[in-house]
Design a protein around this motif. Structure first.
Motif, PDB file in Angstrom:
ATOM      1  N   MET A 250      15.877 -17.757 -18.255  1.00 19.14           N
ATOM      2  CA  MET A 250      15.857 -19.083 -18.858  1.00 19.14           C
ATOM      3  C   MET A 250      14.471 -19.689 -18.661  1.00 19.14           C
ATOM      4  SD  MET A 250      18.950 -19.473 -20.019  1.00 19.14           S
ATOM      5  CE  MET A 250      19.173 -21.190 -20.300  1.00 19.14           C
ATOM      6  N   ILE A 251      14.013 -20.405 -19.675  1.00 16.09           N
ATOM      7  CA  ILE A 251      12.691 -21.027 -19.613  1.00 16.09           C
ATOM      8  C   ILE A 251      12.797 -22.483 -20.078  1.00 16.09           C
ATOM      9  CG2 ILE A 251      11.994 -20.305 -21.945  1.00 16.09           C
ATOM     10  CD1 ILE A 251       9.603 -20.188 -19.002  1.00 16.09           C
ATOM     11  N   SER A 252      12.047 -23.338 -19.431  1.00 13.19           N
ATOM     12  CA  SER A 252      11.938 -24.743 -19.814  1.00 13.19           C
ATOM     13  C   SER A 252      10.591 -25.240 -19.323  1.00 13.19           C
ATOM     14  CB  SER A 252      13.063 -25.572 -19.189  1.00 13.19           C
ATOM     15  OG  SER A 252      12.828 -25.746 -17.804  1.00 13.19           O
ATOM     16  N   LYS A 253      10.231 -26.464 -19.674  1.00 11.61           N
ATOM     17  CA  LYS A 253       8.955 -26.978 -19.199  1.00 11.61           C
ATOM     18  C   LYS A 253       8.970 -27.161 -17.679  1.00 11.61           C
ATOM     19  CE  LYS A 253       9.105 -31.991 -19.821  1.00 11.61           C
ATOM     20  NZ  LYS A 253       8.492 -33.113 -20.506  1.00 11.61           N
ATOM     21  N   ASP A 254      10.161 -27.167 -17.070  1.00 11.66           N
ATOM     22  CA  ASP A 254      10.260 -27.296 -15.614  1.00 11.66           C
ATOM     23  C   ASP A 254       9.787 -26.044 -14.882  1.00 11.66           C
ATOM     24  OD1 ASP A 254      11.307 -29.883 -15.818  1.00 11.66           O
ATOM     25  OD2 ASP A 254      13.363 -29.109 -15.972  1.00 11.66           O
ATOM     26  N   ASN A 255       9.895 -24.866 -15.525  1.00 11.74           N
ATOM     27  CA  ASN A 255       9.495 -23.642 -14.839  1.00 11.74           C
ATOM     28  C   ASN A 255       8.461 -22.816 -15.612  1.00 11.74           C
ATOM     29  OD1 ASN A 255      11.079 -22.521 -16.855  1.00 11.74           O
ATOM     30  ND2 ASN A 255      12.610 -21.652 -15.481  1.00 11.74           N
ATOM     31  N   ALA A 256       8.012 -23.311 -16.759  1.00 13.00           N
ATOM     32  CA  ALA A 256       7.029 -22.590 -17.576  1.00 13.00           C
ATOM     33  C   ALA A 256       5.615 -22.811 -17.044  1.00 13.00           C
ATOM     34  CB  ALA A 256       7.113 -23.060 -19.023  1.00 13.00           C
ATOM     35  N   GLU A 257       4.715 -21.889 -17.401  1.00 11.95           N
ATOM     36  CA  GLU A 257       3.306 -22.053 -17.051  1.00 11.95           C
ATOM     37  C   GLU A 257       2.750 -23.278 -17.759  1.00 11.95           C
ATOM     38  OE1 GLU A 257      -0.996 -19.834 -17.730  1.00 11.95           O
ATOM     39  OE2 GLU A 257       0.853 -18.699 -18.084  1.00 11.95           O
ATOM     40  N   HIS A 258       2.128 -24.170 -16.990  1.00 10.19           N
ATOM     41  CA  HIS A 258       1.612 -25.443 -17.501  1.00 10.19           C
ATOM     42  C   HIS A 258       0.099 -25.392 -17.630  1.00 10.19           C
ATOM     43  CE1 HIS A 258       0.033 -29.601 -16.778  1.00 10.19           C
ATOM     44  NE2 HIS A 258       0.891 -29.855 -17.742  1.00 10.19           N
ATOM     45  N   TYR A 259      -0.436 -26.110 -18.616  1.00  8.49           N
ATOM     46  CA  TYR A 259      -1.882 -26.254 -18.750  1.00  8.49           C
ATOM     47  C   TYR A 259      -2.195 -27.627 -19.340  1.00  8.49           C
ATOM     48  CZ  TYR A 259      -1.136 -25.195 -23.695  1.00  8.49           C
ATOM     49  OH  TYR A 259      -0.708 -25.222 -24.989  1.00  8.49           O
ATOM     50  N   ILE A 260      -3.416 -28.071 -19.131  1.00 12.47           N
ATOM     51  CA  ILE A 260      -3.917 -29.335 -19.685  1.00 12.47           C
ATOM     52  C   ILE A 260      -4.883 -28.991 -20.816  1.00 12.47           C
ATOM     53  CG2 ILE A 260      -5.225 -31.453 -19.215  1.00 12.47           C
ATOM     54  CD1 ILE A 260      -2.641 -31.465 -17.707  1.00 12.47           C
ATOM     55  N   TRP A 261      -4.800 -29.692 -21.933  1.00 13.11           N
ATOM     56  CA  TRP A 261      -5.707 -29.461 -23.055  1.00 13.11           C
ATOM     57  C   TRP A 261      -6.164 -30.803 -23.614  1.00 13.11           C
ATOM     58  CZ3 TRP A 261      -4.396 -31.156 -27.973  1.00 13.11           C
ATOM     59  CH2 TRP A 261      -3.057 -31.480 -28.190  1.00 13.11           C
ATOM     60  N   GLY A 262      -7.281 -30.755 -24.348  1.00 15.93           N
ATOM     61  CA  GLY A 262      -7.778 -31.952 -25.032  1.00 15.93           C
ATOM     62  C   GLY A 262      -7.992 -33.122 -24.089  1.00 15.93           C
ATOM     63  N   ASP A 263      -7.503 -34.271 -24.502  1.00 15.14           N
ATOM     64  CA  ASP A 263      -7.687 -35.536 -23.791  1.00 15.14           C
ATOM     65  C   ASP A 263      -6.495 -35.818 -22.884  1.00 15.14           C
ATOM     66  OD1 ASP A 263      -9.468 -37.550 -23.330  1.00 15.14           O
ATOM     67  OD2 ASP A 263      -8.999 -38.688 -25.135  1.00 15.14           O
ATOM     68  N   ASN A 264      -6.303 -34.967 -21.860  1.00 14.90           N
ATOM     69  CA  ASN A 264      -5.206 -35.113 -20.897  1.00 14.90           C
ATOM     70  C   ASN A 264      -3.829 -34.881 -21.525  1.00 14.90           C
ATOM     71  OD1 ASN A 264      -4.584 -35.374 -18.172  1.00 14.90           O
ATOM     72  ND2 ASN A 264      -4.026 -37.520 -18.390  1.00 14.90           N
ATOM     73  N   CYS A 265      -3.759 -33.949 -22.472  1.00 15.30           N
ATOM     74  CA  CYS A 265      -2.491 -33.550 -23.067  1.00 15.30           C
ATOM     75  C   CYS A 265      -1.920 -32.381 -22.265  1.00 15.30           C
ATOM     76  CB  CYS A 265      -2.694 -33.123 -24.519  1.00 15.30           C
ATOM     77  SG  CYS A 265      -3.341 -34.433 -25.593  1.00 15.30           S
ATOM     78  N   ASP A 266      -0.600 -32.241 -22.282  1.00 12.15           N
ATOM     79  CA  ASP A 266       0.077 -31.196 -21.528  1.00 12.15           C
ATOM     80  C   ASP A 266       0.626 -30.121 -22.452  1.00 12.15           C
ATOM     81  OD1 ASP A 266       0.322 -32.199 -18.638  1.00 12.15           O
ATOM     82  OD2 ASP A 266       1.007 -33.941 -19.792  1.00 12.15           O
ATOM     83  N   GLY A 267       0.656 -28.902 -21.951  1.00 12.10           N
ATOM     84  CA  GLY A 267       1.282 -27.798 -22.652  1.00 12.10           C
ATOM     85  C   GLY A 267       2.024 -26.902 -21.682  1.00 12.10           C
TER      86      GLY A 267
END
Length: 114
Positions: A1-18
């Motif tokens: 199972m995958i969700s933003k709670d356990n997925a690899e996180h990164y910052i892009w642009g002007d403090n945006c999240d991915g």
């Protein structure tokens, strides 16, 4: 199972999240969050086809010179070669899913500001 709670996180642009939900060469699925007043650079992908689906808020998408507001539970397809730019012109964060097939890795071409 995958969700933003356990997925690899990164910052892009002007403090945006991915968050990478699926990260393969044949497909990329990302959950993204853009704070108010942020935008990405205008660009296009030569090969990758994308689909943006808004989960919360309103995403402004400029696609080939036409500006559209995409609301929660609405989506927009971006064909290969189409110049586009996502932005958040509201006072609230916008969250959305971006599906890219194949991956956009190495397939992004920025367009100079006019």
């Amino acid at each position: 199972m995958i969700s933003k709670d356990n997925a690899e996180h990164y910052i892009w642009g002007d403090n945006c999240d991915g968050w990478y939900l699926v990260n393969r060469k044949d497909m990329l699925v990302i959950h993204e969050k853009m704070p108010p007043g942020t935008s990405e650079k205008r660009h296009y992908h030569s090969v990758s086809r994308q689909f943006f689906f808004v989960l919360q808020g309103v995403l402004t998408m400029e696609l080939e010179g036409v500006v559209r507001e995409i609301k929660a539970y609405q989506g927009i397809e971006i064909p290969p070669g189409s110049v586009h730019q996502a932005s958040n012109s509201t006072q609230s964060a916008v969250e959305f899913i971006v599906i890219s097939q194949p991956t956009t890795r190495g397939d992004r071409n920025d367009v100079p500001a006019s």
